[in-house]
Design a protein around this motif. Structure first.
Motif, PDB file in Angstrom:
ATOM      1  N   PHE A 195      36.902  41.252  37.872  1.00 48.80           N
ATOM      2  CA  PHE A 195      36.086  41.749  38.990  1.00 48.80           C
ATOM      3  C   PHE A 195      34.900  42.519  38.407  1.00 48.80           C
ATOM      4  O   PHE A 195      34.946  43.754  38.275  1.00 48.80           O
ATOM      5  CB  PHE A 195      36.925  42.647  39.901  1.00 48.80           C
ATOM      6  N   PRO A 196      33.832  41.819  38.053  1.00 54.87           N
ATOM      7  CA  PRO A 196      32.686  42.439  37.370  1.00 54.87           C
ATOM      8  C   PRO A 196      32.030  43.560  38.165  1.00 54.87           C
ATOM      9  O   PRO A 196      31.400  44.443  37.573  1.00 54.87           O
ATOM     10  CB  PRO A 196      31.713  41.262  37.180  1.00 54.87           C
ATOM     11  N   CYS A 197      32.170  43.532  39.487  1.00 53.24           N
ATOM     12  CA  CYS A 197      31.518  44.556  40.314  1.00 53.24           C
ATOM     13  C   CYS A 197      32.426  45.746  40.619  1.00 53.24           C
ATOM     14  O   CYS A 197      32.080  46.603  41.449  1.00 53.24           O
ATOM     15  CB  CYS A 197      31.028  43.941  41.623  1.00 53.24           C
ATOM     16  N   ASN A 232      33.254  37.103  46.467  1.00 57.31           N
ATOM     17  CA  ASN A 232      31.912  36.695  46.006  1.00 57.31           C
ATOM     18  C   ASN A 232      31.188  37.833  45.291  1.00 57.31           C
ATOM     19  O   ASN A 232      30.015  38.091  45.517  1.00 57.31           O
ATOM     20  CB  ASN A 232      31.075  36.227  47.201  1.00 57.31           C
ATOM     21  N   GLY A 233      31.922  38.563  44.456  1.00 55.75           N
ATOM     22  CA  GLY A 233      31.280  39.634  43.694  1.00 55.75           C
ATOM     23  C   GLY A 233      31.143  40.921  44.458  1.00 55.75           C
ATOM     24  O   GLY A 233      30.283  41.751  44.125  1.00 55.75           O
ATOM     25  N   SER A 234      31.962  41.147  45.470  1.00 54.10           N
ATOM     26  CA  SER A 234      31.902  42.370  46.249  1.00 54.10           C
ATOM     27  C   SER A 234      32.384  43.566  45.420  1.00 54.10           C
ATOM     28  O   SER A 234      33.244  43.438  44.543  1.00 54.10           O
ATOM     29  CB  SER A 234      32.766  42.225  47.502  1.00 54.10           C
ATOM     30  N   LYS A 235      31.837  44.717  45.709  1.00 58.14           N
ATOM     31  CA  LYS A 235      32.224  45.947  45.011  1.00 58.14           C
ATOM     32  C   LYS A 235      33.674  46.305  45.331  1.00 58.14           C
ATOM     33  O   LYS A 235      34.101  46.279  46.473  1.00 58.14           O
ATOM     34  CB  LYS A 235      31.294  47.090  45.430  1.00 58.14           C
TER      35      LYS A 235
END
Length: 298
Positions: A143-145, A111-114
């Motif tokens: 993985f945008p983050c 869910n967008g985790s680093k």
């Protein structure tokens, strides 16, 4: 010491004829560390060393070149100066990492985790950070983050910073500079990458990552299989040198695959403790210089 029992010359070639000239004739155990391949050694440089040794600083001993990899030793055969030395291979060793500081793979939420990807290496032309940065640009799409941490410093720092700016990655690529507490930094990475060139002699930073138990993707070039083992996927994942696409695909597959990261972490650490520990390195060095010494297992 005027009459040492043994000498280890841990030095670049620049002053090697002078060093070997200064060693007393009676010293029978002389080892010279070979850390870099002789791939870029020109014929002119070869002749200069031969001239220096033959006419200015005649050699007083017969050293053994203790090369950090077979890859390095093989390049010596193509050098007029170096091919006259006996060579033996001793893989470099690294500090043991206690279990309390080893890397522990974690579940990475979707869910967008680093996600932290890292490379530990000098920022110089021997390495291939540019391919890593280009691969990271592709990884960011999935993985945008994700963030990329580059631990190390060198003369290519400015060029690499310019590349990150050109790719719009300034906020996601972190240049950490020289890192003193290496294990404390790299153990927090989710995936380690190590891209290098044919000028690589060993990859001591890669060995440090394996000792810490990092799941790692490496470029299949030079001596890297000597460091990591020759079985595909056993300790690391190999990709084609210079291919940002393959590197990105391998990392992208690995990030959500906890079981694969756990398996790589376990095997990497076991491999490093067995083959790349400081104790193994020291024992091998001493045994080559003093064959009569017998070590206890403890």
């Amino acid at each position: 010491m005027l009459n040492p029992d043994a000498v280890i010359a841990w030095h670049g070639m620049a002053e090697l004829p002078v060093i070997l000239h200064s060693i007393p004739r009676g010293c029978r155990h002389v080892g010279v560390h070979g850390g870099n391949p002789a791939s870029n050694l020109s014929s002119l440089t070869d002749l200069r060393y031969l001239f220096t040794e033959g006419l200015v600083f005649p050699r007083r001993c017969n050293p053994v070149y203790l090369c950090c990899s077979q890859y390095v030793a093989d390049t010596f055969k193509r050098s007029y100066y170096l091919n006259r030395f006996q060579t033996k291979v001793v893989a470099n060793g690294v500090y043991d990492v206690p279990d309390s500081l080893k890397h522990i793979p974690r579940i990475i939420p979707t869910n967008g985790s680093k996600v932290v990807i890292g490379m530990l290496a000098r920022l110089d032309l021997i390495k291939d950070h540019a391919t890593v940065i280009r691969a990271f640009a592709e990884i960011k799409r999935e993985f945008p983050c994700a963030v990329l941490e580059l631990a190390g410093d060198g003369d290519q720092a400015q060029n690499l910073r310019a590349l990150t700016e050109a790719l719009g990655l300034v906020d996601s690529v972190h240049f950490l500079g020289t890192v003193r507490q290496v294990t404390e930094v790299i153990r927090k990475w989710d995936v380690c990458v190590y891209a290098t060139t044919h000028n690589e002699g060993f990859g001591i930073a890669l060995a440090e990552g394996l000792m810490a138990g990092l799941p790692t993707v490496v470029t299949d070039v030079g001596p890297i299989r000597e460091v990591c083992g020759n079985v595909e996927g056993a300790t690391v994942i190999y990709v084609k040198p210079g291919s940002s696409k393959q590197l990105a695909e391998a990392v992208t597959r690995l990030i959500p695959d906890l079981k694969s990261r756990q398996a790589l972490s376990l095997m990497a650490r076991q491999h490093a403790m067995r083959h790349l520990s400081g104790r193994t390195f020291a024992k091998r060095y001493i045994q080559l210089l003093f064959p009569a010494i017998i070590f206890a297992d403890a």
